[in-house]
Design a protein around this motif. Structure first.
Motif, PDB file in Angstrom:
ATOM      1  N   THR A 235       0.830  -1.204   0.000  1.00 54.68           N
ATOM      2  CA  THR A 235       0.000   0.000   0.000  1.00 54.68           C
ATOM      3  C   THR A 235       0.862   1.250   0.000  1.00 54.68           C
ATOM      4  OG1 THR A 235      -1.723  -1.170   1.252  1.00 54.68           O
ATOM      5  CG2 THR A 235      -1.831   1.242   1.208  1.00 54.68           C
ATOM      6  N   GLN A 238       2.350   1.749  -3.483  1.00 52.80           N
ATOM      7  CA  GLN A 238       1.356   2.238  -4.435  1.00 52.80           C
ATOM      8  C   GLN A 238       1.034   3.711  -4.194  1.00 52.80           C
ATOM      9  OE1 GLN A 238      -1.912  -0.491  -3.827  1.00 52.80           O
ATOM     10  NE2 GLN A 238      -1.094  -1.985  -5.302  1.00 52.80           N
ATOM     11  N   LYS A 239       0.944   4.113  -2.943  1.00 49.23           N
ATOM     12  CA  LYS A 239       0.647   5.504  -2.628  1.00 49.23           C
ATOM     13  C   LYS A 239       1.788   6.417  -3.054  1.00 49.23           C
ATOM     14  CE  LYS A 239      -0.678   8.558   1.180  1.00 49.23           C
ATOM     15  NZ  LYS A 239      -0.950   8.654   2.649  1.00 49.23           N
ATOM     16  N   SER A 242       1.891   6.677  -6.902  1.00 46.97           N
ATOM     17  CA  SER A 242       0.762   7.404  -7.476  1.00 46.97           C
ATOM     18  C   SER A 242       1.011   8.904  -7.522  1.00 46.97           C
ATOM     19  CB  SER A 242      -0.522   7.115  -6.680  1.00 46.97           C
ATOM     20  OG  SER A 242      -0.432   7.675  -5.379  1.00 46.97           O
ATOM     21  N   THR A 243       1.893   9.406  -6.641  1.00 43.26           N
ATOM     22  CA  THR A 243       2.169  10.848  -6.610  1.00 43.26           C
ATOM     23  C   THR A 243       3.048  11.304  -7.772  1.00 43.26           C
ATOM     24  OG1 THR A 243       4.141  10.618  -5.224  1.00 43.26           O
ATOM     25  CG2 THR A 243       2.018  10.835  -4.093  1.00 43.26           C
ATOM     26  N   SER A 245       3.378   9.093 -10.838  1.00 40.10           N
ATOM     27  CA  SER A 245       3.126   8.308 -12.042  1.00 40.10           C
ATOM     28  C   SER A 245       2.624   9.167 -13.199  1.00 40.10           C
ATOM     29  CB  SER A 245       2.122   7.192 -11.748  1.00 40.10           C
ATOM     30  OG  SER A 245       0.906   7.729 -11.250  1.00 40.10           O
ATOM     31  N   SER A 246       1.780  10.171 -12.898  1.00 40.69           N
ATOM     32  CA  SER A 246       1.260  11.039 -13.956  1.00 40.69           C
ATOM     33  C   SER A 246       2.392  11.785 -14.647  1.00 40.69           C
ATOM     34  CB  SER A 246       0.250  12.033 -13.377  1.00 40.69           C
ATOM     35  OG  SER A 246      -0.845  11.371 -12.798  1.00 40.69           O
ATOM     36  N   TYR A 293      -3.350  14.234 -15.765  1.00 41.60           N
ATOM     37  CA  TYR A 293      -3.289  14.763 -14.399  1.00 41.60           C
ATOM     38  C   TYR A 293      -4.652  14.778 -13.713  1.00 41.60           C
ATOM     39  CZ  TYR A 293       1.576  16.167 -14.824  1.00 41.60           C
ATOM     40  OH  TYR A 293       2.930  16.152 -14.959  1.00 41.60           O
ATOM     41  N   ARG A 296      -5.867  10.820 -13.135  1.00 44.29           N
ATOM     42  CA  ARG A 296      -5.027   9.984 -12.277  1.00 44.29           C
ATOM     43  C   ARG A 296      -4.672  10.643 -10.955  1.00 44.29           C
ATOM     44  NH1 ARG A 296      -2.491   5.698 -14.500  1.00 44.29           N
ATOM     45  NH2 ARG A 296      -0.793   5.925 -13.015  1.00 44.29           N
ATOM     46  N   ASN A 297      -5.236  11.825 -10.696  1.00 48.00           N
ATOM     47  CA  ASN A 297      -4.839  12.584  -9.522  1.00 48.00           C
ATOM     48  C   ASN A 297      -6.057  12.866  -8.644  1.00 48.00           C
ATOM     49  OD1 ASN A 297      -4.101  15.042  -7.905  1.00 48.00           O
ATOM     50  ND2 ASN A 297      -2.152  14.667  -8.930  1.00 48.00           N
ATOM     51  N   LYS A 298      -6.040  12.346  -7.419  1.00 49.06           N
ATOM     52  CA  LYS A 298      -7.196  12.493  -6.531  1.00 49.06           C
ATOM     53  C   LYS A 298      -7.440  13.947  -6.158  1.00 49.06           C
ATOM     54  CE  LYS A 298      -6.765   7.898  -4.423  1.00 49.06           C
ATOM     55  NZ  LYS A 298      -6.547   7.144  -3.156  1.00 49.06           N
TER      56      LYS A 298
END
Length: 316
Positions: A235, A238-239, A242-243, A245-246, A293, A296-298
């Protein structure tokens, strides 16, 4: 189109951008396609800039640089697509010498700025993931401005050097540019001067504003990936990934096409292939940036959701 000078020698005062003239049956279809792309690109990037400015949660270095990138992409695509659309619609592909030089200046400036800015964004992600304890101290508000301002200044300075050199060239032969915009290498190839010096300048500028930022970005991501792989939990990995990857996707698309176009010699076999790749980094990359962006970006999706909610209640 050309004015007579001494004897039988003529000097070019305008160029003809051949563009996609070899596909006359597809001109209207290409016009509609590129028009939709241009509208979507400008709307998407302006939306990212608006969110980065208005949402307090996005007032961080990462989104400050993203706002700069989206602003740049809006100008970047606007230096090429409007003239391309005019040529497709009217079939008038002539451009004056000064107009061609102006287009190259802004395209070259913004392309160089984007390379530097992408490198800065990778450095920001490197600090955030590899040195999180020192991130706030090293990436203060003043540093944001210095890094972004340096990227813009460096891009325009490099293009100014190239433009001043091009303005000293003599164009006395064919005036057909086998491209859809005025670029450095096609202009050098049409010059009557010895191309060796200008080709060396083009290679040097590509080395400074393309290869060096690419290598710095590559080094940053090697360190980032090594750090992520050392995180014990899945986890957590992945977190962390994810910051960035874009940004990694954007970098791969942009640098991959640019390196092939500008660092490899142009041959007859590669000419059309390079033109297709030029469409990728001048037209498609500015389009996919806001999509990548935002999808894929929360944080961006949350800011967009809140903006839509405010507009629904008449608070835009």
């Amino acid at each position: 189109m050309a004015s007579p000078e001494q004897g039988n020698e003529t000097f070019i005062t305008e160029f003809i951008l051949l563009g996609f003239g070899t596909l006359p049956e597809l001109q209207i279809l290409l016009f509609l396609l590129f028009l939709v792309i241009y509208i979507a690109t400008v709307a998407g990037n302006i939306l990212i800039v608006t969110l980065a400015v208005t949402d307090q949660h996005l007032h961080t270095p990462m989104y400050f640089f993203l706002g700069n990138l989206s602003c740049l992409e809006t100008f970047y695509t606007s230096t090429i697509l409007p003239s391309m659309l005019t040529g497709l619609l009217t079939e008038d592909r002539t451009v004056s010498f000064s107009g061609c030089l102006t287009q190259y200046y802004f395209f070259g400036s913004l392309a160089g700025t984007e390379c530097l800015l992408l490198s800065v964004m990778s450095y920001d992600r490197y600090l955030a993931i590899c040195n999180p304890m020192h991130y706030a101290a090293r990436m203060s508000g003043r540093v944001w401005l210095q890094l972004a301002g340096g990227s813009w200044l460096g891009g325009f300075l490099g293009s100014s050097i190239a433009m001043l050199s091009i303005s000293q060239l003599t164009f006395c032969g064919p005036n057909d540019i086998d491209h859809f915009f005025c670029d450095l290498i096609p202009l050098i190839n049409l010059s009557c001067n010895d191309p060796q010096l200008m080709e060396m300048l083009a290679f040097t500028l590509s080395l400074i504003f393309l290869l060096v930022p690419f290598l710095l970005t590559l080094m940053s991501y090697i360190c980032i990936i090594a750090t992520i792989l050392r995180i014990p939990s899945t986890t957590g990995r992945q977190k962390a990934f994810s910051t960035c990857s874009s940004h990694l996707i954007v970098v791969t698309i942009y640098y991959g096409t640019l390196l092939i176009v500008y660092m490899f010699p142009t041959t007859n076999a590669l000419s059309d292939f390079k033109k297709v790749l030029s469409v990728v980094y001048t037209v498609l990359t500015p389009l996919v940036n806001p999509l990548i962006y935002s999808l894929r970006n929360k944080e961006v999706k949350e800011a967009l959701r809140k903006a839509c909610t405010r507009c629904r209640f008449g608070q835009c």
